[in-house]
Motif scaffolding. Sequence first.
Motif, PDB file in Angstrom:
ATOM      1  N   ILE A  40       1.015  -1.314  -0.231  1.00 16.62           N
ATOM      2  CA  ILE A  40      -0.156   0.122  -0.242  1.00 16.62           C
ATOM      3  C   ILE A  40       1.228   1.749  -0.154  1.00 16.62           C
ATOM      4  CG2 ILE A  40      -1.930   1.502   0.836  1.00 16.62           C
ATOM      5  CD1 ILE A  40      -2.767  -1.416   2.169  1.00 16.62           C
ATOM      6  N   VAL A  41       0.423   2.312  -0.613  1.00 18.64           N
ATOM      7  CA  VAL A  41       1.616   3.075  -1.137  1.00 18.64           C
ATOM      8  C   VAL A  41       1.926   4.198   0.578  1.00 18.64           C
ATOM      9  CG1 VAL A  41       1.696   5.475  -2.060  1.00 18.64           C
ATOM     10  CG2 VAL A  41       0.843   3.672  -3.473  1.00 18.64           C
ATOM     11  N   GLY A  42       2.592   4.365   0.715  1.00 19.41           N
ATOM     12  CA  GLY A  42       3.350   5.277   2.140  1.00 19.41           C
ATOM     13  C   GLY A  42       3.544   3.957   2.675  1.00 19.41           C
ATOM     14  N   MET A  43       3.305   3.010   3.087  1.00 21.28           N
ATOM     15  CA  MET A  43       3.410   1.628   4.210  1.00 21.28           C
ATOM     16  C   MET A  43       4.215   0.199   3.878  1.00 21.28           C
ATOM     17  SD  MET A  43      -0.870   1.176   5.187  1.00 21.28           S
ATOM     18  CE  MET A  43      -1.645   3.144   5.619  1.00 21.28           C
ATOM     19  N   GLU A  44       4.737  -0.081   4.473  1.00 25.70           N
ATOM     20  CA  GLU A  44       5.562  -1.035   4.477  1.00 25.70           C
ATOM     21  C   GLU A  44       4.599  -2.802   3.866  1.00 25.70           C
ATOM     22  OE1 GLU A  44       6.578  -3.998   7.601  1.00 25.70           O
ATOM     23  OE2 GLU A  44       5.607  -2.760   8.776  1.00 25.70           O
ATOM     24  N   GLN A  45       5.370  -3.290   2.373  1.00 29.09           N
ATOM     25  CA  GLN A  45       4.671  -4.403   1.941  1.00 29.09           C
ATOM     26  C   GLN A  45       4.627  -5.837   3.420  1.00 29.09           C
ATOM     27  OE1 GLN A  45       7.450  -5.404  -1.335  1.00 29.09           O
ATOM     28  NE2 GLN A  45       6.597  -7.447  -1.353  1.00 29.09           N
ATOM     29  N   THR A  46       3.572  -6.378   2.619  1.00 28.69           N
ATOM     30  CA  THR A  46       3.346  -7.543   3.277  1.00 28.69           C
ATOM     31  C   THR A  46       2.939  -8.743   3.477  1.00 28.69           C
ATOM     32  OG1 THR A  46       0.998  -7.325   3.345  1.00 28.69           O
ATOM     33  CG2 THR A  46       2.147  -5.492   5.425  1.00 28.69           C
ATOM     34  N   ARG A  47       2.945  -9.954   3.338  1.00 30.19           N
ATOM     35  CA  ARG A  47       3.092 -10.804   2.557  1.00 30.19           C
ATOM     36  C   ARG A  47       2.298 -11.793   3.530  1.00 30.19           C
ATOM     37  NH1 ARG A  47       8.375 -13.778   0.474  1.00 30.19           N
ATOM     38  NH2 ARG A  47       8.445 -11.918  -1.065  1.00 30.19           N
ATOM     39  N   SER A  48       2.222 -13.103   2.478  1.00 30.65           N
ATOM     40  CA  SER A  48       0.950 -13.728   3.387  1.00 30.65           C
ATOM     41  C   SER A  48       0.254 -14.541   2.640  1.00 30.65           C
ATOM     42  CB  SER A  48      -0.761 -13.336   3.536  1.00 30.65           C
ATOM     43  OG  SER A  48      -0.984 -12.543   2.682  1.00 30.65           O
ATOM     44  N   LYS A  49       0.059 -16.136   2.851  1.00 30.47           N
ATOM     45  CA  LYS A  49      -0.053 -16.582   2.171  1.00 30.47           C
ATOM     46  C   LYS A  49      -0.974 -17.417   2.812  1.00 30.47           C
ATOM     47  CE  LYS A  49       3.103 -19.610   5.171  1.00 30.47           C
ATOM     48  NZ  LYS A  49       3.613 -19.022   5.373  1.00 30.47           N
ATOM     49  N   SER A  50      -2.467 -18.837   1.960  1.00 32.58           N
ATOM     50  CA  SER A  50      -3.627 -19.250   2.093  1.00 32.58           C
ATOM     51  C   SER A  50      -4.136 -20.261   1.791  1.00 32.58           C
ATOM     52  CB  SER A  50      -4.884 -18.135   2.889  1.00 32.58           C
ATOM     53  OG  SER A  50      -5.898 -18.840   2.655  1.00 32.58           O
ATOM     54  N   LEU A  51      -4.954 -21.170   2.388  1.00 31.21           N
ATOM     55  CA  LEU A  51      -4.690 -22.408   1.523  1.00 31.21           C
ATOM     56  C   LEU A  51      -6.485 -22.745   2.452  1.00 31.21           C
ATOM     57  CD1 LEU A  51      -2.868 -25.321   0.426  1.00 31.21           C
ATOM     58  CD2 LEU A  51      -3.471 -26.046   2.131  1.00 31.21           C
ATOM     59  N   PRO A  52      -6.950 -21.578   0.786  1.00 32.71           N
ATOM     60  CA  PRO A  52      -8.619 -22.376   0.895  1.00 32.71           C
ATOM     61  C   PRO A  52      -9.505 -23.001  -0.065  1.00 32.71           C
ATOM     62  CG  PRO A  52      -8.145 -20.356  -0.431  1.00 32.71           C
ATOM     63  CD  PRO A  52      -6.631 -20.533   0.200  1.00 32.71           C
ATOM     64  N   LEU A  53     -10.600 -23.346   0.598  1.00 32.98           N
ATOM     65  CA  LEU A  53     -11.384 -24.546   0.034  1.00 32.98           C
ATOM     66  C   LEU A  53     -12.705 -23.502  -0.470  1.00 32.98           C
ATOM     67  CD1 LEU A  53     -11.776 -27.180  -0.896  1.00 32.98           C
ATOM     68  CD2 LEU A  53     -12.809 -28.129   0.712  1.00 32.98           C
ATOM     69  N   THR A  54     -13.593 -23.909  -1.851  1.00 31.96           N
ATOM     70  CA  THR A  54     -14.398 -22.959  -2.293  1.00 31.96           C
ATOM     71  C   THR A  54     -15.487 -23.642  -3.103  1.00 31.96           C
ATOM     72  OG1 THR A  54     -13.067 -20.873  -2.435  1.00 31.96           O
ATOM     73  CG2 THR A  54     -15.482 -20.944  -2.865  1.00 31.96           C
ATOM     74  N   TYR A  55     -16.815 -23.702  -2.302  1.00 27.07           N
ATOM     75  CA  TYR A  55     -18.072 -24.431  -3.108  1.00 27.07           C
ATOM     76  C   TYR A  55     -18.904 -23.237  -3.495  1.00 27.07           C
ATOM     77  CZ  TYR A  55     -22.348 -26.836  -4.096  1.00 27.07           C
ATOM     78  OH  TYR A  55     -23.144 -27.482  -4.261  1.00 27.07           O
TER      79      TYR A  55
END
Length: 637
Positions: free
Chosen positions: A438-453
Amino acid sequence: MGQLTLAAAGSVILICPLAQARAQEGTQVSTQENTQSSPGDNPATEAAPAPLQYEVKVNAPGDLDELLEKNLDLERFRGNPRMDREQLQRLVRDTPEQAKNLVATAGYYTPVVTVRVDTTGAKPVVIVDVDPGAPVTIEKVELELRGFDPTPPLAASEQYDTEALKRSWPLKTGSVFRQSDWESAKRALLREVVQTRYPRAQLVDTQAVVDPETHKVSLLVVLDSGPELRFGELRIEGLKRYDASIIRNLDKIRPGDYYSESALQSLQARLQDTGYFASVEVSADMSSILGEQIEAGQESQQADAAGAEAKPANRGPAPLLPLVVRVTENKQQNVSAGLGFSTNTGNRAQLNYDNLNVWGTRFKSAITMETKKQAAHANFYFPTTERGYNDSAGASFERSDISNEITAVTTISAKRNWGGTNLERSLTFEFLSEDKTIVGMEQTRSKSLPLTYAITKRSLDSLLFPTKGYVINAQVGGALLPVLTDERFVRVASKAVYYRPLGEKGELIVRGEMGALGSKEKRGVPAVYLFRAGGDQSVRGYGYQELGVKEGDATTGGRYMLTGSAEYQYWFKPKWAIAAFYDAGNAADTVKAAMTPKSGYGLGGRYKSPVGPINVDVAYGHAVHKYRLHFSLGFTF
């Protein structure tokens, strides 16, 4: 009592002398003897004078004036370069009989036709006055349905519903008899029967007997069903590179099923949608039963020659029609490129590569470069299984820069689809790794393992140009296990669109979308699973995904989203319409804020192109006090 009889093969009308004489009492024609020639039959042998110019005025009630103006020879030959006074007199002389035959097709069989020529003006004016008289109404309808007997081992409870077929007959007693309605009703009756179980049905006799004195008509229709037919074995022609299981697994027709045109068309559509074939033809081999019919006919002739008494038909099991699938395979590899523009994401360039046979799967890949988005994906699509499952697996990368939020997402996924066009379901299992700045903020990293119906229900009169019906889509899913997941969450979302005709040329479209996310923390949930609104297919009058949660100078996704739209379209021409619309909605981290809508409204144009409706809108965003141009292809969903 005189009668008119409409023959089975067409609209030939036989008029008895008495009825003809009475019909001619009101006809006034001041012309010479009819020579039964047309204006172009006798070319002039001398220098031809300038062609005679004249006008035609038809006085007839209702739609009869339009019927006559479109079909009378007086109008058809008007402006002919060989027209002279003699030719005009011949046309005038022929007009009463021609007019009577024309108005008879609209249900008037005793008209009074007066034709006169007014020569007081600069041009002669031929005036045709028509008093159609009382319309002919239907007094009696007799539908005789022959055959339709169940054949062994068909149970009597499954006999064809001939009573329902009779109830569907559209020409009811007391209604006005029109030739076009009569022909249409016969075709519809036959069409209803030949589409299923009895494809060799035929009309063996049709009569419409008109009594001009009582203005009544009696209808007779005799339909013979022919043999009841069922599907047999599957035959495949044209396969070279691809496995026959691609066709067999999509074939829902089983030996012994009733013949059905809709079943043939459905199988053909499913095969065309696979992408494996350049052309597909699905049919039932009717020639397979010709030998049996010829043999039966020979036995009947022999019995007649021997003078034997007719015996009741001993019908055996219904003959089975082989199901024939003829295909022309697509070339295995295909490369394509394209350029485009979207008011949501800007300029676009795309490169595609497809291979229809990679380890027995269909491989599809693409690289897309847009102003606000860049993406690459590669997917493997497995052939449909015997149980109707469509499985796929693949990977993708997408980078986007929307409202000062920059995301880069890598995805590995596996997906299963099943069901048909009207009810489609899917189950998607993904692993996502996301970098977000986000402009003006630090970079973030995330991971996820979702299941969707997901489930989609469609009930539309047309998939390409819907005017009536609805589409509903609902999704539920999330990442519930602490495996390759930074933040566990549950997510639900749904959207719907409803179409309703208003009058002959108007159409109402109502659209809605909602979503909610449940998690302990929003940080760590991939941005793709959060909610934003705004753009061509959301709230018009705002930029693409402009409505959301403000973080500094950026707009990010929220936990909740609610949008709605109402649009009226008026089709002033078959392919052109104008539209007026009102959109409202928002996305936020609280329910209260999400239910505080930002509105947009405006006008647009619609065009029915060969690939779908083209929509161009000018919308005013009430919250930002700006006008915005929106362009989209296809119906909004």
